[in-house]
Design an enzyme around this catalytic site. Structure first.
Site, PDB file in Angstrom:
ATOM      1  N   LYS A  46       0.833  -1.205   0.000  1.00 33.96           N
ATOM      2  CA  LYS A  46       0.000   0.000   0.000  1.00 33.96           C
ATOM      3  C   LYS A  46       0.871   1.260   0.000  1.00 33.96           C
ATOM      4  O   LYS A  46       0.669   2.176  -0.782  1.00 33.96           O
ATOM      5  CB  LYS A  46      -0.925   0.013   1.227  1.00 33.96           C
ATOM      6  CG  LYS A  46      -1.930  -1.117   1.253  1.00 33.96           C
ATOM      7  CD  LYS A  46      -2.858  -1.025   2.447  1.00 33.96           C
ATOM      8  CE  LYS A  46      -2.172  -1.231   3.779  1.00 33.96           C
ATOM      9  NZ  LYS A  46      -1.541  -2.554   3.932  1.00 33.96           N
ATOM     10  N   THR A  47       1.835   1.275   0.906  1.00 31.75           N
ATOM     11  CA  THR A  47       2.692   2.452   1.007  1.00 31.75           C
ATOM     12  C   THR A  47       3.537   2.597  -0.258  1.00 31.75           C
ATOM     13  O   THR A  47       3.751   3.696  -0.760  1.00 31.75           O
ATOM     14  CB  THR A  47       3.581   2.337   2.264  1.00 31.75           C
ATOM     15  OG1 THR A  47       2.727   2.161   3.390  1.00 31.75           O
ATOM     16  CG2 THR A  47       4.418   3.574   2.475  1.00 31.75           C
ATOM     17  N   ASP A 233      -2.039   7.770   3.684  1.00 28.05           N
ATOM     18  CA  ASP A 233      -1.618   6.430   4.094  1.00 28.05           C
ATOM     19  C   ASP A 233      -2.265   6.104   5.453  1.00 28.05           C
ATOM     20  O   ASP A 233      -2.651   7.014   6.188  1.00 28.05           O
ATOM     21  CB  ASP A 233      -0.088   6.392   4.229  1.00 28.05           C
ATOM     22  CG  ASP A 233       0.456   4.956   4.190  1.00 28.05           C
ATOM     23  OD1 ASP A 233      -0.335   4.012   4.026  1.00 28.05           O
ATOM     24  OD2 ASP A 233       1.688   4.786   4.324  1.00 28.05           O
ATOM     25  N   GLU A 234      -2.371   4.838   5.784  1.00 26.05           N
ATOM     26  CA  GLU A 234      -2.915   4.406   7.082  1.00 26.05           C
ATOM     27  C   GLU A 234      -4.269   5.057   7.358  1.00 26.05           C
ATOM     28  O   GLU A 234      -4.525   5.556   8.467  1.00 26.05           O
ATOM     29  CB  GLU A 234      -1.936   4.750   8.228  1.00 26.05           C
ATOM     30  CG  GLU A 234      -0.510   4.256   8.021  1.00 26.05           C
ATOM     31  CD  GLU A 234      -0.293   2.810   8.443  1.00 26.05           C
ATOM     32  OE1 GLU A 234      -1.273   2.149   8.836  1.00 26.05           O
ATOM     33  OE2 GLU A 234       0.850   2.348   8.348  1.00 26.05           O
ATOM     34  N   GLN A 264      -5.798  -3.333  10.679  1.00 25.91           N
ATOM     35  CA  GLN A 264      -4.699  -2.698  11.402  1.00 25.91           C
ATOM     36  C   GLN A 264      -5.124  -1.406  12.084  1.00 25.91           C
ATOM     37  O   GLN A 264      -4.282  -0.548  12.372  1.00 25.91           O
ATOM     38  CB  GLN A 264      -3.544  -2.411  10.444  1.00 25.91           C
ATOM     39  CG  GLN A 264      -2.893  -3.658   9.894  1.00 25.91           C
ATOM     40  CD  GLN A 264      -1.672  -3.330   9.050  1.00 25.91           C
ATOM     41  OE1 GLN A 264      -0.691  -2.804   9.556  1.00 25.91           O
ATOM     42  NE2 GLN A 264      -1.746  -3.613   7.771  1.00 25.91           N
ATOM     43  N   ARG A 616       4.778  -7.433  11.112  1.00 30.06           N
ATOM     44  CA  ARG A 616       6.021  -6.680  10.927  1.00 30.06           C
ATOM     45  C   ARG A 616       7.169  -7.612  10.535  1.00 30.06           C
ATOM     46  O   ARG A 616       8.209  -7.179  10.072  1.00 30.06           O
ATOM     47  CB  ARG A 616       6.441  -5.941  12.213  1.00 30.06           C
ATOM     48  CG  ARG A 616       5.500  -4.882  12.770  1.00 30.06           C
ATOM     49  CD  ARG A 616       5.029  -3.909  11.750  1.00 30.06           C
ATOM     50  NE  ARG A 616       3.742  -4.330  11.217  1.00 30.06           N
ATOM     51  CZ  ARG A 616       3.266  -3.929  10.035  1.00 30.06           C
ATOM     52  NH1 ARG A 616       3.933  -3.119   9.270  1.00 30.06           N
ATOM     53  NH2 ARG A 616       2.086  -4.364   9.599  1.00 30.06           N
TER      54      ARG A 616
HETATM   55  N1  LIG Z   1       5.774  -5.299  -6.449  1.00 31.14           N
HETATM   56  C1  LIG Z   1       6.691  -5.418  -5.486  1.00 31.14           C
HETATM   57  N2  LIG Z   1       7.884  -5.961  -5.743  1.00 31.14           N
HETATM   58  C2  LIG Z   1       8.820  -6.088  -4.773  1.00 31.14           C
HETATM   59  N3  LIG Z   1       8.650  -5.694  -3.507  1.00 31.14           N
HETATM   60  C3  LIG Z   1       7.475  -5.138  -3.176  1.00 31.14           C
HETATM   61  C4  LIG Z   1       6.437  -4.960  -4.143  1.00 31.14           C
HETATM   62  N4  LIG Z   1       5.396  -4.392  -3.513  1.00 31.14           N
HETATM   63  C5  LIG Z   1       5.772  -4.206  -2.227  1.00 31.14           C
HETATM   64  N5  LIG Z   1       7.019  -4.646  -2.018  1.00 31.14           N
HETATM   65  C6  LIG Z   1       7.776  -4.641  -0.746  1.00 31.14           C
HETATM   66  O1  LIG Z   1       6.992  -5.291   0.239  1.00 31.14           O
HETATM   67  C7  LIG Z   1       7.140  -4.664   1.509  1.00 31.14           C
HETATM   68  C8  LIG Z   1       5.797  -4.223   2.028  1.00 31.14           C
HETATM   69  O2  LIG Z   1       5.315  -3.125   1.268  1.00 31.14           O
HETATM   70  P1  LIG Z   1       4.594  -1.903   1.961  1.00 31.14           P
HETATM   71  O3  LIG Z   1       5.311  -1.486   3.180  1.00 31.14           O
HETATM   72  O4  LIG Z   1       4.302  -0.898   0.920  1.00 31.14           O
HETATM   73  O5  LIG Z   1       3.237  -2.646   2.388  1.00 31.14           O
HETATM   74  P2  LIG Z   1       2.001  -2.047   3.140  1.00 31.14           P
HETATM   75  O6  LIG Z   1       0.804  -2.628   2.508  1.00 31.14           O
HETATM   76  O7  LIG Z   1       2.086  -0.575   3.205  1.00 31.14           O
HETATM   77  O8  LIG Z   1       2.205  -2.685   4.581  1.00 31.14           O
HETATM   78  P3  LIG Z   1       1.558  -2.221   5.986  1.00 31.14           P
HETATM   79  O9  LIG Z   1       0.133  -2.672   5.939  1.00 31.14           O
HETATM   80  O10 LIG Z   1       2.333  -2.940   7.010  1.00 31.14           O
HETATM   81  O11 LIG Z   1       1.680  -0.737   6.050  1.00 31.14           O
HETATM   82  C9  LIG Z   1       8.109  -3.529   1.299  1.00 31.14           C
HETATM   83  O12 LIG Z   1       9.412  -3.958   1.616  1.00 31.14           O
HETATM   84  C10 LIG Z   1       7.983  -3.243  -0.185  1.00 31.14           C
HETATM   85  O13 LIG Z   1       9.140  -2.640  -0.710  1.00 31.14           O
HETATM   86 MG   LIG Z   2       2.221   0.759   4.817  1.00 30.24          MG
END
Ligand SMILES: Nc1ncnc2c1ncn2[C@@H]1O[C@H](COP(=O)(O)OP(=O)(O)OP(=O)(O)O)[C@@H](O)[C@H]1O
Ligand SMILES: [Mg+2]
Length: 761
Positions: A46-47, A233-234, A264, A616
């Site tokens: 997402k981020t 975000d969040e 979350q 995490r």
């Molecule tokens: N398409 C992709 N290819 C490689 N790595 C990825 C890809 N998408 C996400 N990632 C990696 O996966 C991890 C999680 O991504 P991110 O932090 O954006 O998830 P999130 O959904 O925001 O998580 P959270 O819910 O904990 O905030 C990060 O290390 C990110 O760089």
């Molecule tokens: Mg995130």
């Protein structure tokens, strides 16, 4: 405000960086116009999507950097996002509006302060400052702050502000108890007092922009025009005020993209409102929703574990999350005697993992439910010489001497700030006694004026005469320093002059104690921070510096490049990731937290918090709990957390690698309902070998010395004395003796040959 014209170049084709995204992520990134909702599980990117989306908007010339507003949960997250965008598309990322709600809106408020009757140099009061003001008001109203707690009143006021209930309407909405009655009275005076001090509290930073926009449609329009694209975000942790202010801003273009995960949502105790996510599609009828389903962070085992927990909650949006990573290691459950044992064991595991698998210190995080749990871990890590960083806890900026110095500096930009003025008018002691100060307060109230205003004419006031001369010196000093600063003196030089002229440093030197030396060091550290700030900014201003540091959040202090193990609360870990994670203190009434005064526990929120903690972890995850813990100066028995029983038994194992599922099955038919929480029952269920049920009085051992399992540190069960731990061993062969420390019976020396001892894992 200037308007921005976009460069006239044609949008470029699909940029290279999109190749770093999967199909769903790409869809989210390239769907530029109109409202966009992304609800997706942890680690699904997402981020990352927000980051790439901003880069894409810039790269396609959809907006100038100044026209993009991105709201993150911590300043650190904003900083990182900015750096990544800079890596993707270059320096223009610098001009993006990125930050927490508080920092972005305090910036807007500084520009527009005069429209709502404030000065641009308003002070931001932290929770402590707010409570100080409330305490003072309670005293003036003749309430005893020991009985009516300023903290309780502040919480009530803060909740109301976040729900946009103003002081006037509070009275109508809530007055049902004496406490609400008092809150209603304090609330009004509190607002007035803050205004007079040209100060805003944290909640005002969200509430005042709404008032500003509602009272001044032209200003709202200016910002609506400016922020062509808004990203949040969040989103699951936004409160009503945050929801409202972004809705106002997005009303013109409706280019609003929010990402979040309902599973979350962990800040409802601070007013976060999950319905903001749930109602998004109703608020924006033509909203597009894109799912993200692939998790890139964790192993299958970790995801399976997380899933088994979160599905116990009744209220969940349907989501899919999968990973093509390996199954990985099962989650290890560590069973400990007490918190010291827990800390030592975690530290040993970290040492082992470093040695066996080559992990570095910064690959580890130890996550706990409450800040006070950190202390024993700090001690254990220090003993083992393992570097750590503590995130949260009493912050540098909360230390007395730092708050004092900042109070002086605040007066240089905002002398009407009463809380800060009262803090240092006689600090260090300069002969202005409490009685004189009370006289000043009284006269300020009578004239409805700030103390600063009335002490300009101190000679004419009704105050103890010798004190007058001291107040005069104080006023002259502040005025002198202020005019030097306005005349262009650097912030660092001003601080230096202030420390000299106020006598603050001299008082510390004269005290000449270990404590005062540390305070001096801290002040020097603050001076370093100021110099660093000054050097890094084109137009440094003391007022901006003060605002910036008052908005630092716990997580901002986390530095992932520092070669250190991270210690933080689960709340602070939101959005972060670590190869190895230890979730400690998994005990009833700790995690999940138990109900306490003024605090009802929402078990589903506790479970979401546990879900955040689990997700995490990238590669290895440990759960740990203690059977007893020191609380209120007493050793208390602890039951293991219900969450440990809820976890899919197939993905967890004991330290020795035994699966819990085998154990569970063994005792399944014996457990019924909540009796599983009973300490004694749990103890047997989880920790004894089958034979314990019918222990023979004497068990014979055929081990050679050194080979048998009864070594120092081993945990044992004695059929009469109960559980214990071997603390020393002597003698050889059949003469071997052990000293065991029994949890309930103290220390005993036993013949190994004769004692009915069992090893437990
Ligand atoms: N398409 C992709 N290819 C490689 N790595 C990825 C890809 N998408 C996400 N990632 C990696 O996966 C991890 C999680 O991504 P991110 O932090 O954006 O998830 P999130 O959904 O925001 O998580 P959270 O819910 O904990 O905030 C990060 O290390 C990110 O760089
Ligand atoms: Mg995130």
């Amino acid at each position: 405000m200037k308007t921005f014209s976009l460069p006239s170049e044609e949008p470029k084709g699909r940029p290279d960086f999109l190749s770093g995204l999967n199909k769903q992520q790409k869809q989210a990134v390239t769907h530029t116009d109109g409202p966009l909702l992304i609800v997706a599980g942890a680690g699904s990117g997402k981020t990352r999507v927000l980051t790439y989306r901003i880069a894409y908007l810039l790269q396609q010339y959809k907006a100038a950097p100044e026209q993009i507003l991105a709201l993150t949960f911590t300043n650190k997250a904003a900083r990182e996002m900015k750096e990544r965008i800079q890596n993707l598309i270059g320096d223009k990322a610098k001009k993006l509006w990125m930050g927490t709600f508080h920092s972005i809106f305090s910036k807007i408020l500084r520009f527009e302060a005069d429209k709502i009757g404030y000065g641009a140099d308003f002070t931001i009061y932290d929770t402590n400052d707010s409570q100080t003001v409330i305490k003072q008001i309670l005293q003036e109203l003749n309430f005893d702050p020991k009985e009516i707690k300023p903290k309780t009143i502040h919480n009530k006021i803060s909740d109301s502000k976040n729900q946009l209930i103003e002081a006037d309407t509070y009275q109508d909405r809530f007055v049902s108890s004496t406490l609400d009655d008092i809150t209603a009275r304090v609330y009004k005076i509190y607002n007035k007092r803050l205004k007079q001090s040209n100060a805003m509290d944290f909640d005002d930073l969200l509430v005042k922009p709404i008032q500003l926009f509602e009272q001044h449609p032209d200003i709202l329009e200016k910002y609506q025009d400016r922020f062509k694209y808004i990203l949040i975000d969040e989103y699951q942790d936004t409160n009503h005020a945050q929801y409202k202010v972004t809705k106002l801003l997005a009303a013109k273009y409706e280019n609003i993209c929010v990402v979040g995960d309902d599973a979350q949502s962990i800040y409802s105790f601070r007013g976060a409102d999950i319905s903001n996510i749930l109602n998004f599609k109703e608020d924006y009828e033509d909203a597009t929703q894109v799912p993200l389903e692939q998790n890139y962070r964790s192993t299958k085992a970790i995801l399976q574990c997380a899933d088994s927990i979160i599905k116990q909650n009744t209220k969940q949006l349907d989501k899919t999350l999968w990973t093509d990573q390996d199954y990985g290691e099962r989650i290890t459950v560590l069973e400990n005697f007490d918190e010291r044992d827990e800390a030592n064991r975690v530290a040993s595991h970290i040492q082992n993992l470093k040695m066996k698998h080559g992990y570095k210190n910064n690959n580890f995080a130890i996550l706990y439910r409450t800040n006070y749990q950190s202390r024993v871990f700090e001690e254990a890590l220090r003993r083992k010489d393992l570097a750590y960083q503590l995130v949260g806890g009493l912050s540098f900026y909360q230390r007395k001497e730092i708050k004092d110095v900042l109070a002086y500096l605040t007066l240089l930009v905002n002398p009407h700030d009463e809380t800060n003025l009262l803090r240092i008018i006689n600090e260090p002691s300069r002969g202005i006694g409490n009685k004189s100060i009370q006289d000043l307060i009284k006269q300020a109230r009578e004239e409805s004026s700030s103390i600063w205003n009335i002490i300009q004419n101190i000679e004419e006031l009704d105050v103890y005469k010798p004190a007058k001369a001291r107040v005069r010196e104080f006023v002259d000093m502040i005025n002198r320093l202020r005019s030097n600063l306005e005349g262009g003196e650097s912030i660092s030089d001003t601080v230096k002059a202030m420390l000299e002229q106020s006598g603050y440093m001299r008082a510390l030197v004269e005290e000449n104690s270990h404590e005062s030396m540390m305070r001096r060091d801290n002040i020097i550290e603050l001076q370093n921070a100021i110099s660093y700030y000054e050097k890094g900014k084109e137009k440094p201003s003391l007022s901006a510096f003060l605002q910036e540091i008052s908005l630092i959040t716990d997580t901002d202090k986390f530095d992932e490049d520092k070669p250190a193990i991270t210690l933080m609360t689960v709340h602070a870990s939101k959005g972060l990731e670590f190869p190895c994670v230890f979730i400690v203190g998994l005990e009833e009434n700790l995690f999940p937290m138990g109900a306490r005064d003024n605090f009802d526990v929402d078990i589903e929120e506790e479970r979401r918090l546990f879900y955040v903690a689990i997700t995490r972890a990238e590669e290895r995850l440990y759960f740990s709990h203690c059977r007893s813990r020191f609380k209120f100066g007493e050793e208390m028995r602890q039951s293991r957390s219900r969450f440990l029983d809820e976890v899919d038994a197939g993905v967890v194992q004991t330290e020795t690698g035994a699966t819990i599922s085998q154990k569970k099955d063994r005792f399944e038919n014996k457990s019924s309902g909540d009796s599983g929480r009973d300490m004694d029952y749990d103890w047997k269920q989880a920790h004894t070998k089958k034979t314990y049920k019918s222990p023979s009085a004497t068990i014979h051992y055929d081990y050679e010395d050194g080979e048998d399992p009864f070594q120092v540190g081993t945990k044992v069960m004695h059929s009469k004395f109960g559980p214990g731990k071997i603390i020393s061993r002597s003698g050889l062969g059949t003469d071997a003796k052990v000293v065991v420390f029994f949890k309930n019976r103290g220390q005993k020396k036993l013949m190994l040959r004769a004692a009915p001892l069992q090893v437990i894992d």
